[in-house]
Each structure stands twice: as structure tokens, then as C-alpha cells.
Design an enzyme around this catalytic site. Structure first.
Site, PDB file in Angstrom:
ATOM      1  NE  ARG A  87       6.120  -0.431  10.079  1.00 42.13           N
ATOM      2  CZ  ARG A  87       4.896  -0.459   9.567  1.00 42.13           C
ATOM      3  NH1 ARG A  87       4.664   0.087   8.378  1.00 42.13           N
ATOM      4  NH2 ARG A  87       3.911  -1.033  10.200  1.00 42.13           N
ATOM      5  NE  ARG A 108       2.252  -4.783  11.275  1.00 38.93           N
ATOM      6  CZ  ARG A 108       3.388  -4.684  10.584  1.00 38.93           C
ATOM      7  NH1 ARG A 108       4.491  -5.296  10.998  1.00 38.93           N
ATOM      8  NH2 ARG A 108       3.437  -3.981   9.488  1.00 38.93           N
ATOM      9  NE  ARG A 137      -4.249  -1.299  10.131  1.00 45.13           N
ATOM     10  CZ  ARG A 137      -3.167  -0.722   9.600  1.00 45.13           C
ATOM     11  NH1 ARG A 137      -3.192   0.489   9.136  1.00 45.13           N
ATOM     12  NH2 ARG A 137      -2.046  -1.417   9.505  1.00 45.13           N
ATOM     13  CE  LYS A 139      -2.209  -1.082   3.858  1.00 42.05           C
ATOM     14  NZ  LYS A 139      -1.635  -2.375   4.263  1.00 42.05           N
ATOM     15  NE  ARG A 184       7.380  -2.925   5.702  1.00 46.27           N
ATOM     16  CZ  ARG A 184       6.064  -2.749   5.773  1.00 46.27           C
ATOM     17  NH1 ARG A 184       5.350  -2.613   4.677  1.00 46.27           N
ATOM     18  NH2 ARG A 184       5.461  -2.760   6.928  1.00 46.27           N
TER      19      ARG A 184
HETATM   20  P1  AMP Z   1       0.850   0.580   9.123  1.00 46.40           P
HETATM   21  O1  AMP Z   1       2.015   1.497   8.938  1.00 46.40           O
HETATM   22  O2  AMP Z   1      -0.347   0.995   8.318  1.00 46.40           O
HETATM   23  O3  AMP Z   1       1.200  -0.872   8.938  1.00 46.40           O
HETATM   24  O4  AMP Z   1       0.397   0.746  10.652  1.00 46.40           O
HETATM   25  C1  AMP Z   1       1.279   0.415  11.716  1.00 46.40           C
HETATM   26  C2  AMP Z   1       0.500   0.289  13.022  1.00 46.40           C
HETATM   27  O5  AMP Z   1      -0.148   1.533  13.330  1.00 46.40           O
HETATM   28  C3  AMP Z   1      -0.628  -0.736  13.009  1.00 46.40           C
HETATM   29  O6  AMP Z   1      -0.180  -2.051  13.271  1.00 46.40           O
HETATM   30  C4  AMP Z   1      -1.526  -0.187  14.124  1.00 46.40           C
HETATM   31  O7  AMP Z   1      -0.986  -0.456  15.404  1.00 46.40           O
HETATM   32  C5  AMP Z   1      -1.435   1.306  13.891  1.00 46.40           C
HETATM   33  N1  AMP Z   1      -2.447   1.795  12.911  1.00 46.40           N
HETATM   34  C6  AMP Z   1      -2.206   2.357  11.695  1.00 46.40           C
HETATM   35  N2  AMP Z   1      -3.353   2.705  11.086  1.00 46.40           N
HETATM   36  C7  AMP Z   1      -4.352   2.358  11.938  1.00 46.40           C
HETATM   37  C8  AMP Z   1      -5.768   2.438  11.882  1.00 46.40           C
HETATM   38  N3  AMP Z   1      -6.402   2.957  10.807  1.00 46.40           N
HETATM   39  N4  AMP Z   1      -6.470   1.972  12.950  1.00 46.40           N
HETATM   40  C9  AMP Z   1      -5.864   1.481  14.035  1.00 46.40           C
HETATM   41  N5  AMP Z   1      -4.534   1.345  14.155  1.00 46.40           N
HETATM   42  C10 AMP Z   1      -3.767   1.785  13.122  1.00 46.40           C
END
Ligand code: AMP
Length: 216
Positions: A161, A172, A88, A15, A127
Site C-alpha cells: 500500500r 495514521r 473511525r 483487523k 506488509r
Molecule cells: P485502512 O485500510 O482501514 O487502513 O484505511 C486506509 C485509509 O483510508 C485511512 O488512512 C484513511 O485515509 C481512509 N479511511 C478508511 N476508513 C476510513 C474511515 N472510516 N474514515 C475516514 N477515513 C477512512
């Protein structure tokens, strides 16, 4: 006319990579709640501290927090948005619908990036990204040309990360299947869903997304 799209898919589906391409190619603005939350945690605010542990475990932070972040960004206006990692949950999807209505914007497409779980584990555990410009790399499939130096901006600030490890990734993925995957049916029913093959090469995925956006 602005274009507003959602990139929907499990962690590691690509994404962020595709959002960056769409920013360059179409002048849209990437709204990544993950990036916003990572920025909040390094800023040392109380909210940042609260979300840090939740993120490291791989769980979702509360709907209230992420909806608040998106509300602020939408209020700034723009040429069109790419929602990356948001919504989400069904509650977030409903909230986004209401926010777009309030600001007179519409949702054009929800791009579902399809990938299989084996590929996700491989993608995520290799990554790393540039802390300066955000370019995304992978140990096997997209290493930097010079070790330790970003190809795009020349920075040596390359990072992994904290939640890109196998344990957090399992959580996740579970969070994705339990709470996010129902959005596939939700947006299908709203006639917004457009699947693309997230396992294809980066440029081929971009081509498939462009075909959706251009209505081909
Ligand atoms: P990402 O970078 O999108 O993989 O997000 C990393 C982490 O941020 C996720 O595993 C969640 O802990 C938190 N997170 C990101 N976006 C959301 C969302 N829309 N709702 C809830 N938690 C989020």
C-alpha cells in the site's frame, strides 16, 4: 438472527486479517471502508481523486464520504457485517447507530484489538497483499511460500500500500489516537466493548474473537 460486529484498533492491529477469517468461518460480510476507498481511487471517479491524496498522507477522509459508502452497502442487506476500519470518529459511530436502527439491525459486539505501537510499525512496514484475492502477507512473519506468488490463488499481483510507509504511518497513528480511540470509551459505555489480544498468533486472536461472539 444476524451478527454485526465492529473490529476496532489502530492500523496494523490485524483487523483485515481477522475480518477475512470471520467471512470464511461465519459467512459474514467484511465492510472495509479502506478497501472501498482504495477501489474508488483506482476507478478514476472525482471522489476517488479527491480521497487519494488524503489517504496517502495518512489522514482521515471526510465522515460524509465514508458514511455514504456504508449506507449503500447496508442497503444491500446480508447475513451480518464485519465493520473493518469503520467507524473511525464519533460522528461515524453515531451515524452507524442511526443506519442500523433504520434497517432494523443491531450491533452485537465491538472487538477492540489491543496491540502496542512498536509492533504496529514492524507489522505495517513489512506488509503486502495479493491484488487478486486479498490475502495478507508479511516479509518476516508470513512470507509467501514461493517468492512473488500468492499461496492462496497463485497470482503474481502482490502489492504494497502507498500509505504503508513510516511517515504516513505516524500520521495514521496520530489520527487514530486523536479521533478513533475515543470510540473505546463510547462503546464501553454502551456495553458493547470486548477486548482481545491483537499481539497473539493469528489463530489465537481468531479463537478469542469466536469466544466473544459465542458468548463464552
Ligand atoms: P485502512 O485500510 O482501514 O487502513 O484505511 C486506509 C485509509 O483510508 C485511512 O488512512 C484513511 O485515509 C481512509 N479511511 C478508511 N476508513 C476510513 C474511515 N472510516 N474514515 C475516514 N477515513 C477512512
Amino acid at each position: 438472527m444476524t451478527t454485526n460486529i465492529i473490529l476496532l484498533g489502530p492500523p496494523g492491529a490485524g483487523k483485515g486479517t481477522q475480518a477475512r477469517k470471520l467471512e470464511e468461518g461465519r459467512g459474514l460480510m467484511q465492510l472495509s471502508t479502506g478497501d472501498m476507498l482504495r477501489a474508488a481511487r483506482t476507478s478514476g471517479t472525482e471522489m476517488g481523486q479527491r480521497v487519494a491524496e488524503v489517504m496517502d498522507r495518512g489522514e482521515l477522509v471526510t465522515d460524509e464520504i465514508v458514511i455514504g459508502l456504508i449506507r449503500e452497502k447496508l442497503a444491500e442487506g446480508g447475513n451480518g457485517f464485519i465493520f473493518d476500519g469503520f467507524p473511525r470518529t464519533l460522528a461515524q459511530a453515531d451515524a452507524l447507530g442511526a443506519l442500523l436502527d433504520e434497517t432494523g439491525m443491531t450491533l452485537d459486539s465491538v472487538i477492540e484489538m489491543r496491540v502496542d505501537d512498536e509492533a504496529l510499525v514492524r507489522r505495517i512496514t513489512g506488509r503486502f497483499t495479493c491484488g487478486n484475492c486479498g490475502e495478507v502477507y508479511h516479509d518476516d512473519t508470513k512470507p509467501t511460500a514461493k517468492p512473488g506468488i500468492c499461496d492462496v490463488c497463485g497470482s503474481d499481483d502482490l502489492k504494497r500500500r502507498a500509505d504503508d510507509n513510516e511517515d504516513s504511518l505516524k500520521t495514521r497513528l496520530l489520527e487514530y489516537y486523536k479521533k478513533t480511540s475515543p470510540l473505546i470509551g463510547y462503546y464501553y459505555a454502551k456495553d458493547k466493548l470486548a477486548p482481545v489480544d491483537g499481539l497473539a498468533e493469528i489463530d489465537e486472536v481468531a479463537r478469542q474473537i469466536s469466544a466473544v461472539l459465542d458468548g463464552k
